[in-house]
Scaffold this motif. Sequence first.
Motif, PDB file in Angstrom:
ATOM      1  N   LEU A 258      36.385  10.517  42.642  1.00  0.00           N
ATOM      2  CA  LEU A 258      37.224   9.350  42.922  1.00  0.00           C
ATOM      3  C   LEU A 258      36.445   8.186  43.531  1.00  0.00           C
ATOM      4  O   LEU A 258      37.004   7.094  43.683  1.00  0.00           O
ATOM      5  N   TYR A 259      35.181   8.412  43.871  1.00  0.00           N
ATOM      6  CA  TYR A 259      34.413   7.383  44.567  1.00  0.00           C
ATOM      7  C   TYR A 259      34.329   6.062  43.792  1.00  0.00           C
ATOM      8  O   TYR A 259      34.513   4.990  44.395  1.00  0.00           O
ATOM      9  N   PRO A 260      34.057   6.074  42.465  1.00  0.00           N
ATOM     10  CA  PRO A 260      34.022   4.781  41.751  1.00  0.00           C
ATOM     11  C   PRO A 260      35.346   4.026  41.849  1.00  0.00           C
ATOM     12  O   PRO A 260      35.344   2.809  42.080  1.00  0.00           O
ATOM     13  N   THR A 261      36.450   4.740  41.680  1.00  0.00           N
ATOM     14  CA  THR A 261      37.769   4.093  41.774  1.00  0.00           C
ATOM     15  C   THR A 261      38.008   3.535  43.163  1.00  0.00           C
ATOM     16  O   THR A 261      38.475   2.394  43.323  1.00  0.00           O
ATOM     17  N   MET A 262      37.678   4.326  44.185  1.00  0.00           N
ATOM     18  CA  MET A 262      37.874   3.868  45.561  1.00  0.00           C
ATOM     19  C   MET A 262      36.980   2.668  45.879  1.00  0.00           C
ATOM     20  O   MET A 262      37.389   1.761  46.609  1.00  0.00           O
ATOM     21  N   SER A 263      35.774   2.642  45.316  1.00  0.00           N
ATOM     22  CA  SER A 263      34.871   1.508  45.544  1.00  0.00           C
ATOM     23  C   SER A 263      35.399   0.254  44.864  1.00  0.00           C
ATOM     24  O   SER A 263      35.352  -0.844  45.434  1.00  0.00           O
ATOM     25  N   ILE A 264      35.886   0.406  43.629  1.00  0.00           N
ATOM     26  CA  ILE A 264      36.435  -0.742  42.895  1.00  0.00           C
ATOM     27  C   ILE A 264      37.645  -1.317  43.626  1.00  0.00           C
ATOM     28  O   ILE A 264      37.814  -2.536  43.710  1.00  0.00           O
ATOM     29  N   MET A 265      38.486  -0.437  44.176  1.00  0.00           N
ATOM     30  CA  MET A 265      39.713  -0.881  44.846  1.00  0.00           C
ATOM     31  C   MET A 265      39.520  -1.133  46.340  1.00  0.00           C
ATOM     32  O   MET A 265      40.484  -1.379  47.067  1.00  0.00           O
ATOM     33  N   ASN A 266      38.259  -1.054  46.812  1.00  0.00           N
ATOM     34  CA  ASN A 266      37.924  -1.260  48.228  1.00  0.00           C
ATOM     35  C   ASN A 266      38.682  -0.311  49.156  1.00  0.00           C
ATOM     36  O   ASN A 266      39.113  -0.674  50.249  1.00  0.00           O
ATOM     37  N   SER A 306      33.012  -1.812  31.382  1.00  0.00           N
ATOM     38  CA  SER A 306      33.275  -0.617  32.195  1.00  0.00           C
ATOM     39  C   SER A 306      33.507   0.656  31.390  1.00  0.00           C
ATOM     40  O   SER A 306      33.241   1.744  31.888  1.00  0.00           O
ATOM     41  N   PHE A 307      33.982   0.582  30.151  1.00  0.00           N
ATOM     42  CA  PHE A 307      34.334   1.808  29.430  1.00  0.00           C
ATOM     43  C   PHE A 307      33.111   2.571  28.920  1.00  0.00           C
ATOM     44  O   PHE A 307      33.017   3.787  29.090  1.00  0.00           O
ATOM     45  N   PHE A 341      26.438   4.058  30.992  1.00  0.00           N
ATOM     46  CA  PHE A 341      27.379   4.666  30.041  1.00  0.00           C
ATOM     47  C   PHE A 341      28.852   4.414  30.367  1.00  0.00           C
ATOM     48  O   PHE A 341      29.726   4.901  29.654  1.00  0.00           O
ATOM     49  N   GLY A 342      29.138   3.718  31.464  1.00  0.00           N
ATOM     50  CA  GLY A 342      30.509   3.368  31.795  1.00  0.00           C
ATOM     51  C   GLY A 342      31.353   4.555  32.234  1.00  0.00           C
ATOM     52  O   GLY A 342      30.842   5.633  32.565  1.00  0.00           O
ATOM     53  N   TRP A 343      32.677   4.334  32.221  1.00  0.00           N
ATOM     54  CA  TRP A 343      33.612   5.373  32.648  1.00  0.00           C
ATOM     55  C   TRP A 343      33.459   6.648  31.821  1.00  0.00           C
ATOM     56  O   TRP A 343      33.541   7.759  32.342  1.00  0.00           O
ATOM     57  N   MET A 344      33.275   6.495  30.515  1.00  0.00           N
ATOM     58  CA  MET A 344      33.203   7.669  29.641  1.00  0.00           C
ATOM     59  C   MET A 344      31.995   8.532  29.983  1.00  0.00           C
ATOM     60  O   MET A 344      32.085   9.760  30.015  1.00  0.00           O
ATOM     61  N   GLY A 345      30.876   7.889  30.246  1.00  0.00           N
ATOM     62  CA  GLY A 345      29.685   8.643  30.623  1.00  0.00           C
ATOM     63  C   GLY A 345      29.832   9.312  31.974  1.00  0.00           C
ATOM     64  O   GLY A 345      29.408  10.459  32.163  1.00  0.00           O
TER      65      GLY A 345
END
Length: 436
Positions: A258-266, A306-307, A341-345
């Motif tokens: 979840l770290y990428p999502t939490m970083s994007i959403m601060n 991002s994808f 590679f984005g989210w998929m990678g």
Amino acid sequence: MWTILGGHMFLPVRTMVDLPMIPPLGKESIPALAAFLGCRFIARRRVSFLGQRGGVFWLLLLFMLGPFVTAELNGDAIFIGGHRLPPMEHYDAVSTVINQLIIIMPFFLGRQLFRTEEDHILLFRVLILAGLFYSLLMLFEVRMSPQLHRWLYGYFPHSFVQQVRFDGFRPVVFMGHGLWVAFFTAVTVIAATVFWQLKIKVRKFSPANITYYLLLILLLCKSVASIIYGYGAFLLIKVASFKTQLRVARILVLIALLYPTMSIMNLFPHQALTEWIESMSAERAESLNFRFKNEHILLEHAQKRSFFGWGGWGRNRVHDEETGGDTTITDGKWIITFGVFGWMGFIAEFGLLALPVFRAASVFKWVKTQQEMTFLSAHALLIGMLMVDQLPNASLAPWLWLMAGVLLGRSEAIVEAYRTENSVAFINKTLMKQGV
């Protein structure tokens, strides 16, 4: 095990054999490829990659097809500050997939060849023996400074200044950086602690004494994160229940996922974490803050594609508009994967690491012996710590892919044994009802 781990321990860093049509072969790929070829053509053991359809099948499929989509979406050259970053081509995609498959070969070797409880014991025994032997070289470099790689191979593999800590040195030996040596030592501490819990000796040596010794070696590595991993795991294995260890392992995996999502959403407490570290060491806090700043810059750039990411050739990095020079440093494995590679990678790579932990937790109710419970819960905890370590560092080497594969293979073997036992019991019950 010795082929893959031994290559990581002793081969030179960033020395490549560049053959036509395939990616350059070096410290990471040669041991993995050698182990695979040895198992397939000498031991005659068939190793399947895709296997039956399931989580691993779909994640591996995404892992292999993703780079082709990335190349297709990055066919444009980038001109910045008088410099040209070349477009991605299908050749680049093929080369990337071959390289990635070689690197993760140990995952599938571990999944298919380490299936029994005896295999699990063997894995941890090898880790302890490797840690004990390597500790002698580490002690030498703690005292004399990191010199072994330069003496044997003629060059130092990284920044020497980064290996100076607390008025002394942290060992590098042949792994390339003190951080990777420290994480390796933390893993050996976990293995030794498990043997201590189960009172299993290593060549007549007391497992308790081995554990204390490796804990001391870990302190001398002078890496705060790995010391937290090693000592934290030691306390959990010695004090906490199996369920608590598995719960902590799953929490660590979820943090990494979840770290990428939490970083994007601060939502991740970057500032609070930096302040907490600063209360212990201003120097470490400054280093962590530097990583977070670079991470934030790289993440903003990665979100533009991002994808499936930006692909290779440095396209995932941020460059100066005037000079074209690279202005960022990529430390964490997650941001490297996400940028390229984005989210998929990211989902494919980190999903393959996460799956063994969730599978181990799901089969735990079918484990019968305390010894098996100890190995399974500690191993899941180890993989959880490995995944969290990919947030600030890029320590994901083939031997760690092997560790993840072994946990998955052992968990699948437990499921198979349970189903076989239930099938036999059902047949016997049916036959008894029929008077046979």
